[in-house]
Motif scaffolding. Structure first.
Motif, PDB file in Angstrom:
ATOM      1  N   LEU A 286       0.544  -0.707  -0.062  1.00 32.24           N
ATOM      2  CA  LEU A 286      -0.045   0.606  -0.248  1.00 32.24           C
ATOM      3  C   LEU A 286       0.952   1.527  -0.150  1.00 32.24           C
ATOM      4  CD1 LEU A 286      -2.759   0.648   0.423  1.00 32.24           C
ATOM      5  CD2 LEU A 286      -2.952   0.475   2.357  1.00 32.24           C
ATOM      6  N   LYS A 287       1.543   1.358   0.610  1.00 28.51           N
ATOM      7  CA  LYS A 287       2.521   2.489   1.024  1.00 28.51           C
ATOM      8  C   LYS A 287       3.144   2.678  -0.768  1.00 28.51           C
ATOM      9  CE  LYS A 287       3.456   2.439   5.485  1.00 28.51           C
ATOM     10  NZ  LYS A 287       4.519   1.620   7.066  1.00 28.51           N
ATOM     11  N   ALA A 288       3.747   1.707  -1.394  1.00 28.28           N
ATOM     12  CA  ALA A 288       4.786   1.862  -2.415  1.00 28.28           C
ATOM     13  C   ALA A 288       4.159   2.188  -2.979  1.00 28.28           C
ATOM     14  CB  ALA A 288       5.379   0.280  -2.995  1.00 28.28           C
ATOM     15  N   ALA A 289       2.948   1.636  -3.651  1.00 26.42           N
ATOM     16  CA  ALA A 289       1.856   2.275  -4.244  1.00 26.42           C
ATOM     17  C   ALA A 289       1.194   3.534  -3.980  1.00 26.42           C
ATOM     18  CB  ALA A 289       0.463   1.044  -4.404  1.00 26.42           C
ATOM     19  N   CYS A 290       0.888   4.389  -2.884  1.00 31.59           N
ATOM     20  CA  CYS A 290       0.903   5.334  -2.362  1.00 31.59           C
ATOM     21  C   CYS A 290       1.773   6.529  -2.542  1.00 31.59           C
ATOM     22  CB  CYS A 290       0.299   5.886  -1.125  1.00 31.59           C
ATOM     23  SG  CYS A 290      -1.415   4.900  -0.723  1.00 31.59           S
ATOM     24  N   ASP A 291       3.075   6.191  -2.263  1.00 28.45           N
ATOM     25  CA  ASP A 291       4.191   7.092  -2.957  1.00 28.45           C
ATOM     26  C   ASP A 291       4.190   7.394  -4.140  1.00 28.45           C
ATOM     27  OD1 ASP A 291       5.324   7.073  -0.727  1.00 28.45           O
ATOM     28  OD2 ASP A 291       6.917   5.346  -0.543  1.00 28.45           O
ATOM     29  N   THR A 292       3.375   6.574  -5.112  1.00 25.29           N
ATOM     30  CA  THR A 292       3.658   7.404  -6.358  1.00 25.29           C
ATOM     31  C   THR A 292       2.116   7.820  -7.464  1.00 25.29           C
ATOM     32  OG1 THR A 292       4.545   5.360  -7.338  1.00 25.29           O
ATOM     33  CG2 THR A 292       4.067   6.689  -8.951  1.00 25.29           C
ATOM     34  N   ILE A 293       1.155   7.637  -6.417  1.00 24.50           N
ATOM     35  CA  ILE A 293       0.134   7.976  -7.191  1.00 24.50           C
ATOM     36  C   ILE A 293      -1.111   8.586  -5.781  1.00 24.50           C
ATOM     37  CG2 ILE A 293      -2.739   6.083  -7.301  1.00 24.50           C
ATOM     38  CD1 ILE A 293      -1.250   3.715  -7.830  1.00 24.50           C
ATOM     39  N   GLU A 294      -0.570   8.725  -5.323  1.00 21.67           N
ATOM     40  CA  GLU A 294      -1.610   9.988  -4.810  1.00 21.67           C
ATOM     41  C   GLU A 294      -1.546  11.894  -5.035  1.00 21.67           C
ATOM     42  OE1 GLU A 294      -0.502  10.412  -0.278  1.00 21.67           O
ATOM     43  OE2 GLU A 294      -2.698  11.651  -0.446  1.00 21.67           O
ATOM     44  N   ASP A 295       0.526  11.493  -5.547  1.00 25.66           N
ATOM     45  CA  ASP A 295       0.186  12.680  -6.454  1.00 25.66           C
ATOM     46  C   ASP A 295      -0.236  12.767  -7.784  1.00 25.66           C
ATOM     47  OD1 ASP A 295       2.398  14.407  -4.996  1.00 25.66           O
ATOM     48  OD2 ASP A 295       3.829  14.189  -7.465  1.00 25.66           O
ATOM     49  N   GLN A 296      -0.146  11.874  -8.909  1.00 26.14           N
ATOM     50  CA  GLN A 296      -0.923  11.726  -9.707  1.00 26.14           C
ATOM     51  C   GLN A 296      -2.572  11.842  -9.719  1.00 26.14           C
ATOM     52  OE1 GLN A 296      -0.154   7.478 -11.486  1.00 26.14           O
ATOM     53  NE2 GLN A 296       1.958   7.629 -11.816  1.00 26.14           N
ATOM     54  N   GLU A 297      -2.944  11.652  -8.531  1.00 26.62           N
ATOM     55  CA  GLU A 297      -4.851  11.987  -8.216  1.00 26.62           C
ATOM     56  C   GLU A 297      -4.627  13.316  -7.850  1.00 26.62           C
ATOM     57  OE1 GLU A 297      -6.650  10.086  -9.294  1.00 26.62           O
ATOM     58  OE2 GLU A 297      -5.859   7.746  -8.885  1.00 26.62           O
ATOM     59  N   ASP A 298      -3.583  13.482  -7.155  1.00 24.23           N
ATOM     60  CA  ASP A 298      -3.669  15.444  -7.430  1.00 24.23           C
ATOM     61  C   ASP A 298      -4.172  16.070  -8.288  1.00 24.23           C
ATOM     62  OD1 ASP A 298      -4.048  15.344  -4.544  1.00 24.23           O
ATOM     63  OD2 ASP A 298      -1.309  15.407  -4.536  1.00 24.23           O
ATOM     64  N   GLU A 299      -2.912  15.828  -9.562  1.00 25.10           N
ATOM     65  CA  GLU A 299      -2.774  16.181 -11.247  1.00 25.10           C
ATOM     66  C   GLU A 299      -4.656  16.300 -11.724  1.00 25.10           C
ATOM     67  OE1 GLU A 299      -0.083  15.666 -13.304  1.00 25.10           O
ATOM     68  OE2 GLU A 299      -0.594  16.080 -15.108  1.00 25.10           O
ATOM     69  N   HIS A 300      -5.005  14.842 -11.505  1.00 27.64           N
ATOM     70  CA  HIS A 300      -6.099  14.520 -12.132  1.00 27.64           C
ATOM     71  C   HIS A 300      -7.087  15.775 -11.326  1.00 27.64           C
ATOM     72  CE1 HIS A 300      -4.344   9.935 -13.128  1.00 27.64           C
ATOM     73  NE2 HIS A 300      -3.508  10.582 -13.648  1.00 27.64           N
ATOM     74  N   LEU A 301      -7.434  15.355 -10.563  1.00 29.44           N
ATOM     75  CA  LEU A 301      -8.417  16.630  -9.798  1.00 29.44           C
ATOM     76  C   LEU A 301      -8.389  18.024 -10.120  1.00 29.44           C
ATOM     77  CD1 LEU A 301     -10.895  16.495  -8.330  1.00 29.44           C
ATOM     78  CD2 LEU A 301      -9.665  16.802  -6.387  1.00 29.44           C
ATOM     79  N   TYR A 302      -7.570  18.321  -9.412  1.00 32.06           N
ATOM     80  CA  TYR A 302      -6.849  19.856  -9.741  1.00 32.06           C
ATOM     81  C   TYR A 302      -7.005  20.676 -11.513  1.00 32.06           C
ATOM     82  CZ  TYR A 302      -6.289  19.140  -4.708  1.00 32.06           C
ATOM     83  OH  TYR A 302      -6.009  18.881  -3.276  1.00 32.06           O
TER      84      TYR A 302
END
Ligand code: FE2
Ligand code: FE2
Length: 197
Positions: free
Chosen positions: A135-151
């Motif tokens: 979970l931590k490994a995935a979140c490290d990359t994906i959380e940033d991408q989700e910020d970009e997708h939404l904003y």
């Protein structure tokens, strides 16, 4: 932490990412602006990788990724509603209306996507064992991408609406130009482009 609810969150997140791939396929077809189309194609590829990441997380947590839950069925239902909305717009509206509807559908979809990964990231800090590291490994990359997708998509949606209203618009949106990755950054970019009182 309530482990059963973490399992539910993982399954809803997986279902939502699976629906997200379909939403992006439809939205890319609705996009008129070539920069927006390119952007959504990139987000679609990232969304496919998010599906794979959640399947890996489920396995690491010993969760059956195909398990049905009432919450998961609701996520699927809402995703199908977004697909239906884009189909309606494409059938009845012109290309610009269809593009705006697609933008709104992506913003709605990315709002839950963003919430899911924000919550998953918080769960990662409390889990132990294989599930925690996956979970931590995935979140490290994906959380940033989700910020970009939404904003960034929210910026596209607002600016394309302004353009269609015949008002001052900034395209590509300021969130895109400034590579915004936070809510406060998005608010600042919007304020700089469209100062309010
Ligand atoms: Fe995602
Ligand atoms: Fe996303």
């Amino acid at each position: 932490m309530n482990v059963d609810t973490v399992e539910e969150l993982v399954l809803q997140s997986l279902e939502h990412e699976m629906g997200g791939v379909k939403v992006y396929e439809a939205a890319v077809a609705c996009a008129q602006n070539s920069d927006l189309k390119k952007e959504w194609q990139k987000y679609m590829e990232q969304t496919k990788a998010h599906v794979t990441a959640l399947e890996t997380i489920s396995k690491a947590m010993n969760v059956d990724s195909k398990k049905e839950t009432p919450g998961r069925a609701v996520v699927r239902h809402l995703g199908a509603g977004l697909m239906e909305a884009m189909k309606m717009a494409a059938k009845e509206g012109g290309p610009n209306t269809t593009e705006l509807v697609a933008c709104e559908c992506v913003v709605i979809a990315e709002t839950k996507d963003h919430l899911d990964w924000e919550l998953l990231s918080k769960c990662g800090a409390h889990l132990t064992g294989h599930g925690s590291s996956a979970l931590k490994a995935a979140c490290d990359t994906i959380e940033d991408q989700e910020d970009e997708h939404l904003y960034h998509t929210k910026g596209w949606c607002r600016e394309l609406w302004l353009k269609s209203l015949g008002l001052k618009s900034v395209l590509p949106p300021p969130e895109e130009r400034k590579n915004v990755k936070t809510a406060i950054g998005a608010a600042r970019a919007e304020q700089a482009a469209h100062p309010k009182g």
